[in-house]
Motif scaffolding. Structure first.
Motif, short mmCIF file in Angstrom:
data_model
loop_
_atom_site.label_atom_id
_atom_site.label_comp_id
_atom_site.label_asym_id
_atom_site.label_seq_id
_atom_site.Cartn_x
_atom_site.Cartn_y
_atom_site.Cartn_z
N UNK A 154 2.01 14.62 -10.06
CA UNK A 154 1.18 13.70 -9.28
C UNK A 154 0.51 14.43 -8.12
N UNK A 155 -0.77 14.12 -7.93
CA UNK A 155 -1.52 14.53 -6.75
C UNK A 155 -2.18 13.29 -6.16
N UNK A 156 -2.27 13.25 -4.87
CA UNK A 156 -2.80 12.08 -4.18
C UNK A 156 -4.05 12.51 -3.42
N UNK A 157 -5.22 12.34 -4.07
CA UNK A 157 -6.46 12.86 -3.51
C UNK A 157 -7.42 11.77 -3.08
N UNK A 158 -7.23 10.53 -3.50
CA UNK A 158 -8.13 9.45 -3.12
C UNK A 158 -7.48 8.58 -2.04
N UNK A 159 -8.28 7.80 -1.28
CA UNK A 159 -7.69 6.94 -0.24
C UNK A 159 -6.67 5.96 -0.78
N UNK A 160 -6.91 5.37 -1.95
CA UNK A 160 -5.94 4.42 -2.50
C UNK A 160 -4.63 5.11 -2.87
N UNK A 161 -4.73 6.33 -3.41
CA UNK A 161 -3.51 7.08 -3.74
C UNK A 161 -2.75 7.49 -2.49
N UNK A 162 -3.49 7.87 -1.44
CA UNK A 162 -2.82 8.22 -0.19
C UNK A 162 -2.14 7.01 0.45
N UNK A 163 -2.75 5.85 0.31
CA UNK A 163 -2.10 4.64 0.82
C UNK A 163 -0.82 4.37 0.05
N UNK A 164 -0.85 4.56 -1.26
CA UNK A 164 0.36 4.41 -2.07
C UNK A 164 1.43 5.40 -1.66
N UNK A 165 1.02 6.64 -1.37
CA UNK A 165 1.97 7.66 -0.94
C UNK A 165 2.61 7.29 0.39
N UNK A 166 1.82 6.73 1.31
CA UNK A 166 2.37 6.34 2.62
C UNK A 166 3.44 5.27 2.49
N UNK A 167 3.34 4.44 1.48
CA UNK A 167 4.30 3.35 1.31
C UNK A 167 5.62 3.81 0.70
N UNK A 168 5.61 4.95 -0.01
CA UNK A 168 6.82 5.38 -0.71
C UNK A 168 7.53 6.53 0.00
N UNK A 169 6.99 7.01 1.14
CA UNK A 169 7.62 8.12 1.85
C UNK A 169 9.00 7.68 2.34
N UNK A 170 10.01 8.45 1.99
CA UNK A 170 11.39 8.14 2.39
C UNK A 170 12.09 9.45 2.71
N UNK A 171 12.38 9.66 3.99
CA UNK A 171 13.01 10.91 4.41
C UNK A 171 14.46 11.02 3.96
N UNK A 172 15.08 9.90 3.59
CA UNK A 172 16.48 9.93 3.20
C UNK A 172 16.67 10.22 1.71
N UNK A 173 15.59 10.20 0.95
CA UNK A 173 15.71 10.45 -0.49
C UNK A 173 15.94 11.93 -0.74
N UNK A 174 16.64 12.24 -1.82
CA UNK A 174 16.90 13.63 -2.19
C UNK A 174 15.65 14.23 -2.84
N UNK A 175 15.32 15.47 -2.49
CA UNK A 175 14.12 16.10 -3.07
C UNK A 175 14.28 16.30 -4.58
#
Length: 627
Positions: free
Chosen positions: A113-134
């Protein structure tokens, strides 16, 4: 007695100040600002953000963290790290850096996955979780200069954003503690600063004569995890341990565990590499003083300049250098878990010269000169030859477009030292390769015809490769401009150093520009007119030396609407801001208040820019009609 009542009583003659309560109020105000800012910017990723306000807010949090580090207040440090990691503004900056600024923004991890469009970046902002394992990192191999393969670990875009957030929280704390002569992977520091420090410690008559060229064997792949984690603060260890222990997906072996090293390709890896070597300069200087190399602890008899895993150590005699190499090797094994490279670690006299960061440092009859190294010259010439060999039948204009960034980037990188002879030699070799390329295209034409066709005269110059519209850049045209070294104790996160870095930014920005570019930058005081943020000197340096397009000089009124490439119409902007501007308004729209982009001889008529005729032109036309 009620302490609150006493503090609010204006008639009290003597009042003991409660420093603890005022500090807690400052932390609470910062937390409230971070949370209210998060609420107001929830839709910023999709609809455009006030980046000037966002950067100011994040910088304020980082400077407050740096101030707490100077005060050595661990409780306040933990609070501000937590504020940075939970701030929505920090998350937006991290997403912009990973998906818009970074060169690897189009490179996907194991999830594809790559997030290059504004809608994809908005989706990425909603799923960011610092507690999740890489997720596991994707292993990619690239060739090194010596022909060997270098492994890179490519995390997913989500994990890269998480690493960028952790870096914003950790970097202010560590940048205040790093040694003054550590230059690799630090903000507002570059290889130019490192090589300038080398000149300062070796240029004098009584300077040290012997140099240890240190190089660590497979540094990024062999860093001991436990030794690195011990140096980190407790609040950082969990997230860093998860990143280091993330599995690796090798294209041949498959899934394999990670037991040593920091994955090259992650945003946090360069900072962790510098942290792993933290303390080397201070402890080695102390050991040298105890061994009797110098007169005092302030003057231990050695100097150390390091850039990531490359470093040089100066000694007065060859015997001291031979005694000190095992000391360096022992320190690296005990504190980092790595060893010196036997192939690349040498002891050299200054009259014989040594290579460092692509430069050759040597004294000629007592005078120190720093020039481009022989390997670096051969590397750029081989790269240009490879471009010509793979484009034997393309148009001349395409060859010029391919070679100009290489020539200008290499020349600008070495433009801070003694490089004029090297530039002339490279220009001569490039012209020979271009002449051979042209002869292959026209085997039945004479040398005179080829010279007239591909090397037309430009002023007093006869060997200028051109297609009548575009001209190939030459290294001889690049000016030699000395670089001003950064003061070692300065940090961009310290509030008291703000004026110093602002003056330095303006100085470095304008120093290597031509007159037209300087005038354009001064019109907006070095700020992007689309977002209002300062254009960093680092972005401009990379634009000049590496050909990166994060900075662009663009026409605000498009060319198709009659906009000219003039000082009034051209502005310097961020690439991502300009791309976003055209996504919203298109390429056939006039900007707001377009009159500010017109010269005194231009007007807008029916959505087009037209040139007004001067009085002299009108009189001349009238005389022609009368005649």
């Amino acid at each position: 007695m009620n302490r609150e009542a006493v503090e609010k009583d204006e008639s009290t003659v003597y009042l003991r100040k409660n420093h603890r309560k005022s500090r807690q109020d400052e932390i609470m105000r910062a937390w409230v600002e971070a949370q209210t800012a998060d609420i107001s910017e929830q839709e910023a990723v999709d609809h455009g953000a006030d980046w000037k306000r966002i950067e100011r807010h994040v910088l304020r949090l980082q400077r407050q963290l740096a101030h707490a580090v100077e005060q050595n207040n661990r409780k306040v440090i933990r609070h501000f790290k937590w504020l940075i990691r939970t701030s929505h503004h920090v998350k937006l900056l991290a997403i912009r850096h990973v998906t818009q600024e970074n060169q690897g923004r189009h490179t996907a991890g194991v999830d594809g996955k790559t997030y290059t469009t504004p809608s994809e970046r908005k989706e990425l902002a909603e799923i960011i979780n610092l507690r999740s394992r890489p997720l596991p990192v994707r292993r990619v191999y690239i060739k090194k200069k010596n022909g060997k393969l270098r492994p890179l670990g490519i995390p997913t875009t989500h994990d890269r954003v998480c690493q960028a957030i952790h870096k914003m929280a950790m970097e202010p704390e560590w940048d205040m503690q790093f040694s003054p002569n550590t230059y690799g992977f630090r903000p507002n520091r570059s290889t130019w600063d490192a090589i300038s420090q080398v000149f300062q410690i070796l240029c004098k008559r009584n300077s040290a004569q012997w140099i240890i060229e240190g190089d660590i064997k497979a540094f990024f792949d062999n860093v001991d995890h436990d030794k690195l984690l011990v140096k980190l603060a407790p609040e950082d260890r969990v997230s860093v341990r998860r990143m280091l222990k993330a599995s690796v997906v090798d294209p041949e072996i498959g899934l394999m565990p990670s037991t040593r090293g920091t994955p090259q390709g992650g945003l946090l890896s360069p900072l962790l590499a510098v942290i792993a070597l933290h303390g080397m300069e201070e402890e080695l200087r102390l050991k040298a003083w105890k061994m009797g190399f110098g007169n005092s602890r302030a003057n231990p008899g050695i100097n150390i300049v390091s850039y990531a895993d490359d470093f040089v150590v100066t000694c007065k005699t060859k015997e001291q250098a031979e005694q000190f190499v095992p000391v360096i090797s022992e320190w690296l094994a005990e504190n980092v878990g790595v060893e010196l490279s036997v192939e690349k670690t040498r002891i050299t006299h200054i009259d014989d010269g040594f290579n460092f960061l692509g430069f050759h440092v040597r004294k000629y009859d007592g005078q120190l000169l720093i020039k481009p190294s022989k390997d670096s010259k051969l590397a750029v010439l081989r790269k240009i030859k490879g471009v010509l060999d793979s484009n034997k039948s393309v148009k001349t204009s395409k060859v010029i477009r391919l070679l100009n960034p290489i020539i200008r980037g290499w020349g600008n990188y070495y433009s801070s030292q003694v490089s004029k002879k090297a530039f002339s030699y490279c220009d001569h070799r490039i012209n020979q390769m271009l002449l051979k390329w042209a002869r292959r295209r026209h085997p039945h034409k004479s040398a005179k015809w080829i010279h007239r066709r591909y090397f037309p005269q430009r002023g007093n110059r006869h060997w200028v490769f051109s297609d009548r519209h575009q001209t190939l850049a030459t290294m001889a045209d690049i000016r030699i401009i000395r670089h001003i070294k950064i003061q070692g104790h300065r940090s961009p996160h310290r509030p008291s150093d703000d004026e110093y870095f602002e003056n330095r930014r303006e100085q470095l920005m304008l120093k290597r520009m031509n007159g037209f570019q300087k005038s354009v930058v001064r019109r907006t005081n070095g700020r992007c007119p689309l977002c209002g943020c300062k254009i960093s000197a680092e972005h401009l340096r990379r634009w000049q030396t590496n050909g990166e397009n994060n900075v662009q000089f663009v026409r605000m009124i498009p060319e198709r609407l009659g906009g000219q490439y003039t000082i009034e119409n051209v502005r310097v902007t961020h690439r991502w801001c300009y791309d976003r501007y055209h996504q919203v308004y298109g390429y056939d729209t006039l900007p707001d208040n377009p009159e500010q982009y017109l010269s005194h001889q231009e007007r807008i008529v029916n959505g087009q820019v037209v040139q007004l005729r001067s009085r002299a032109t009108r009189d001349e036309e009238h005389n022609c009609r009368m005649a």
